[in-house]
Design a protein around this motif. Structure first.
Motif, short mmCIF file in Angstrom:
data_model
loop_
_atom_site.label_atom_id
_atom_site.label_comp_id
_atom_site.label_asym_id
_atom_site.label_seq_id
_atom_site.Cartn_x
_atom_site.Cartn_y
_atom_site.Cartn_z
N GLU A 151 51.90 -16.62 12.37
CA GLU A 151 52.16 -15.27 11.88
C GLU A 151 50.86 -14.47 11.73
O GLU A 151 50.79 -13.31 12.14
CB GLU A 151 52.91 -15.31 10.55
CG GLU A 151 54.32 -15.87 10.64
CD GLU A 151 54.38 -17.41 10.76
OE1 GLU A 151 53.40 -18.10 10.39
OE2 GLU A 151 55.40 -17.91 11.26
N SER A 152 49.82 -15.09 11.17
CA SER A 152 48.57 -14.35 10.98
C SER A 152 47.90 -14.07 12.32
O SER A 152 47.29 -13.01 12.50
CB SER A 152 47.62 -15.10 10.04
OG SER A 152 47.13 -16.30 10.62
N GLU A 173 49.77 -11.10 13.94
CA GLU A 173 49.37 -9.85 13.28
C GLU A 173 47.97 -9.42 13.71
O GLU A 173 47.74 -8.27 14.09
CB GLU A 173 49.44 -10.03 11.76
CG GLU A 173 48.99 -8.84 10.96
CD GLU A 173 50.01 -7.72 10.88
OE1 GLU A 173 49.63 -6.62 10.43
OE2 GLU A 173 51.18 -7.92 11.25
#
Length: 167
Positions: free
Chosen positions: A46-47, A50
């Motif tokens: 997820e990071s 992003e």
């Protein structure tokens, strides 16, 4: 982006896509394990999604041999106020152990040099743990010079939050 930098038939370098996020994370974890600091990794799929594909904070290249991923490089553009021009900072370069010594790491570095030149950048910089003697020897063999006039500094964690959130 096909790579004509080596005479290795079947070797290519391409820009990473969102579908490569699990592979990128795997390479980050393998690199951290190799450098003895896997416990420091906080990156998640997820990071990475992003940071790499929503905020475009870094670029990632995937090296492949005969369609199989063999390594990656992650870089970003920085700016030299003294020179008034951008340069590239190589955050990570990693080739999986079974593919080392075949010229893939060198090809990734040369590819970044070509990107730097095509973007009118002044240089390509990176860091290396001083205890990582094989990597340091590899870089020096290519002609890279070790910088001794700079000391690295860092603010992170609670201190970063303290000052970053102050009014």
């Amino acid at each position: 982006m096909s790579n004509a930098l080596t005479n290795i038939e079947g070797f290519t370098i391409r820009t990473a896509t969102e579908e490569d996020i699990p592979l990128i994370l795997r390479y980050i974890l393998e690199l951290a394990d190799y450098e003895g600091c896997k416990h420091l990794v906080q990156a998640t799929e997820e990071s990475l999604m992003e940071s790499l594909f929503v905020k475009n904070q870094a670029e990632t290249l995937i090296a492949e041999y005969c369609g199989e991923p063999v390594g990656f490089s992650m870089y970003l553009f920085k700016f030299s106020t003294f020179l008034g021009k951008a340069y590239i900072y190589l955050e990570d370069l990693y080739v999986t152990p079974q593919w080392r010594g075949k010229g893939f790491g060198k090809a990734l570095l040369i590819n970044l040099m070509k990107i730097a030149v095509s973007n009118d950048c002044t240089r390509l910089d990176w860091g290396c743990f001083v205890y990582n003697e094989p990597s340091m020897a590899f870089y020096k063999q290519l002609g890279a010079r070790e910088l001794t006039e700079w000391a690295d500094f860092r603010v992170d964690g609670e201190l970063l939050q303290k000052y970053g959130q102050s009014v």
